[in-house]
Design a protein around this motif. Structure first.
Motif, PDB file in Angstrom:
ATOM      1  N   ARG A   1      44.418  40.325  31.045  1.00  0.00           N
ATOM      2  CA  ARG A   1      44.208  39.662  32.334  1.00  0.00           C
ATOM      3  C   ARG A   1      44.751  40.570  33.429  1.00  0.00           C
ATOM      4  O   ARG A   1      45.852  41.122  33.289  1.00  0.00           O
ATOM      5  CB  ARG A   1      44.919  38.301  32.368  1.00  0.00           C
TER       6      ARG A   1
ATOM      7  N   GLN B   1      45.574  40.888  37.593  1.00  0.00           N
ATOM      8  CA  GLN B   1      45.740  40.258  38.904  1.00  0.00           C
ATOM      9  C   GLN B   1      46.243  41.304  39.896  1.00  0.00           C
ATOM     10  O   GLN B   1      46.885  42.290  39.500  1.00  0.00           O
ATOM     11  CB  GLN B   1      46.738  39.094  38.834  1.00  0.00           C
TER      12      GLN B   1
ATOM     13  N   PRO C   1      50.784  37.325  43.188  1.00  0.00           N
ATOM     14  CA  PRO C   1      51.300  37.094  41.832  1.00  0.00           C
ATOM     15  C   PRO C   1      52.104  38.249  41.274  1.00  0.00           C
ATOM     16  O   PRO C   1      52.839  38.073  40.308  1.00  0.00           O
ATOM     17  CB  PRO C   1      50.025  36.859  41.011  1.00  0.00           C
TER      18      PRO C   1
ATOM     19  N   SER D   1      43.239  36.048  43.450  1.00  0.00           N
ATOM     20  CA  SER D   1      43.860  37.336  43.212  1.00  0.00           C
ATOM     21  C   SER D   1      43.528  37.908  41.839  1.00  0.00           C
ATOM     22  O   SER D   1      44.039  38.968  41.485  1.00  0.00           O
ATOM     23  CB  SER D   1      45.386  37.211  43.348  1.00  0.00           C
ATOM     24  N   THR D   2      42.709  37.234  41.078  1.00  0.00           N
ATOM     25  CA  THR D   2      42.354  37.688  39.736  1.00  0.00           C
ATOM     26  C   THR D   2      41.096  38.548  39.790  1.00  0.00           C
ATOM     27  O   THR D   2      40.058  38.101  40.291  1.00  0.00           O
ATOM     28  CB  THR D   2      42.120  36.484  38.800  1.00  0.00           C
TER      29      THR D   2
ATOM     30  N   GLN E   1      46.063  32.095  43.146  1.00  0.00           N
ATOM     31  CA  GLN E   1      46.152  32.828  41.892  1.00  0.00           C
ATOM     32  C   GLN E   1      44.761  33.250  41.418  1.00  0.00           C
ATOM     33  O   GLN E   1      44.549  34.384  40.980  1.00  0.00           O
ATOM     34  CB  GLN E   1      46.828  31.954  40.824  1.00  0.00           C
ATOM     35  N   GLU E   2      43.806  32.335  41.496  1.00  0.00           N
ATOM     36  CA  GLU E   2      42.458  32.651  41.047  1.00  0.00           C
ATOM     37  C   GLU E   2      41.791  33.669  41.968  1.00  0.00           C
ATOM     38  O   GLU E   2      41.032  34.531  41.510  1.00  0.00           O
ATOM     39  CB  GLU E   2      41.612  31.371  40.968  1.00  0.00           C
TER      40      GLU E   2
END
Length: 511
Positions: free
Chosen positions: A328, A330, A468, A348-349, A345-346
């Protein structure tokens, strides 16, 4: 009567006739002698409005929000009202209708007082009903451009354009709603202007630029996304908690524990569902204007991260992802952390779950200089950072005294400095590797607690923008930490001095 005749050469010592006319208009504007129609034309030049359906969509949101608040706060009282069901329904529907009309009127006034303009330097937005607001987002500070298509907006062919600009809290600029083709056209113009390219006049004060081509790099299949969600630690904990609740309810011969846990279960299921819908059909593409991310099931989101906007990067691998070899990724991007926690958070992914080969492709786009830092390329640095321990891969490890403060993962702690970036690794159950380009280091800090002081240890933190990724190396030997702090400050200063322009194509703007 007018006509055309021979035009003589311009006088080298003064402006031409057209310039004189323009100067007269400017002088008249300064002196306040312009008539109302001419003044209105000059004031409205280049300004554009949002789509006329915008008030309807916003009124719907107002009604839904008020209805949800009323049900949550006063649901029990509404059920206990002693009136006929049809009369109660009529009153509720009438109230909703009045609320919808008021919301539509207010949204229509707000729409009339909202306009935007894009030029070669900034995007400017004016809005406000009671208090007028003017926002100016400089394009050389542009961090990301997102085109968001919510479910209701897609029914009308509309989209929201979100601009993330470096400037702290409240720096985001939103244009909601535009036609999908207009949103794409404005996005292209913004990215071209931010890159330092000339913009073409499309008429009516609108600037246009051709859409940059893109090359697909990674596609995350939905089946893998579902499998990764089921293999997450949160899912395992939820299943264990559910089993414990069922066993406790059977042993107590009561459903009270299950009923009490129902709100929490709904919240967890909602969070898992939102994570799946946001990561659905995740696609990464490479383009001259940056990295393009497309994902979403109900709300389709197209993100564009221009080159050099990634401040820091984190690669993680949970324990249950090791067997399939998933990763994963980020990033920290200025502006993305300003939204709600889960949404930020999503956003920044850049890779929700990917294989080792897909990880290498993403790294080549996000941090292309990282691959030039060693003979084996970026993937070897990542592999040593995620799976190595002690001094594997040339990392500087933490001393043995760190085992008293971190008995589980102290052998994983360490850092590596390359020509272009700083890498910090750690974690045993959840392996992690943080990468910070030298030029993106905001500041550094050294911390030493009482136990660290007694053991001769200290920690070094590299401060980045909100997000993050919070890079740090804990429990280094105190002399090593002090030397790292001084040397990394010099590296960051030199890297910023040698960094390229914010407008990455400015050199070719005049070609």
């Amino acid at each position: 009567m007018s006509g055309t005749g021979p035009v003589g050469p311009e006088r080298p010592d003064g402006p031409g006739r057209g310039d004189e006319a323009a100067l007269e208009v400017v002088d008249a504007a300064v002196a306040g002698r312009l008539d109302a129609p001419t003044r209105a034309v000059l004031e409205d030049a280049g300004w554009r409005r949002l789509h006329p359906v915008t008030p309807v969509l916003r009124a719907w949101k107002i009604v839904a929000a008020v209805l949800a608040f009323a049900v949550v706060q006063n649901g029990d009282e509404l059920l206990r009202i002693d009136v006929e069901a049809w009369l109660l329904a009529l009153v509720v529907l009438g109230g909703l209708l009045v609320l919808a009309v008021v919301g539509a009127v207010y949204s229509a006034i707000a729409w009339r007082r909202t306009r935007y303009r894009v030029d070669a330097e900034a995007v400017r937005v004016e809005r406000g009903v009671l208090w007028r607001q003017q926002r100016s987002a400089q394009l050389d500070r542009l961090q990301a451009v997102d085109v968001v298509r919510p479910l209701l907006g897609r029914l009308f062919g509309l989209a929201e354009l979100r601009l993330e600009v470096a400037g702290g809290s409240g720096s985001k600029v939103s244009l909601a709603y535009l036609r999908e083709d207009e949103a794409q056209r404005v996005r292209n113009a913004l990215l071209a202007a931010a890159a330092g390219l000339r913009l073409d006049d499309a008429g009516g004060g609108a600037l246009s630029a051709p859409e940059a081509p893109q090359r697909p790099v990674v596609h995350v299949p939905p089946a893998r996304l579902v499998a990764a969600t089921l293999r997450s630690a949160s899912t395992v904990l939820v299943l264990l908690a559910a089993v414990a609740l069922v066993v406790g309810s059977v042993a107590a011969r009561s459903t009270t524990p299950l009923v009490a846990a129902l709100p929490g279960a709904v919240g967890v299921v909602s969070a898992v569902w939102q994570r799946f819908t946001r990561g659905f059909n995740f696609t990464v593409a490479e383009s001259p204007d940056g990295m393009r991310l497309t994902h979403g099931l109900l709300e389709l989101r197209s993100q564009t991260l221009p080159p050099g906007r990634v401040q820091a990067l984190r690669i993680t691998q949970p324990l249950l992802w090791r067997r399939p070899g998933w990763w994963r990724v980020q990033v920290n991007v200025a502006g993305y952390a300003a939204g709600p926690g889960e949404a930020a958070q999503e956003a920044s992914t850049v890779l929700p779950v990917g294989t080792e080969e897909e990880l290498a492709r993403v790294l080549a786009i996000v941090l292309p200089a990282l691959g030039a830092s060693g003979p084996g390329g970026a993937l070897d640095l990542v592999r040593d950072g995620l799976t190595g321990r002690d001094d594997d891969g040339g990392y500087t490890p933490v001393p043995r005294a760190a085992r008293w403060l971190d008995p589980v993962s102290w052998r994983r702690g360490g850092y590596l400095v390359t020509e272009h970036a700083f890498l910090a690794r750690g974690g045993r159950v959840v392996r992690r590797l943080d990468v910070v380009p030298h030029a993106r280091t905001q500041s550094l800090g050294l911390a030493q607690g009482p136990l660290q002081r007694r053991l001769g240890l200290a920690g070094v933190a590299l401060h980045s923008t909100s997000g993050p990724v919070k890079p740090r190396v804990d429990h280094l030997a105190a002399p090593v930490a002090a030397r790292l702090l001084a040397e990394q400050s010099q590296r960051a200063r030199a890297a910023r001095a040698a960094a390229g322009p914010e407008r990455w194509m400015a050199g070719g703007a005049d070609d």
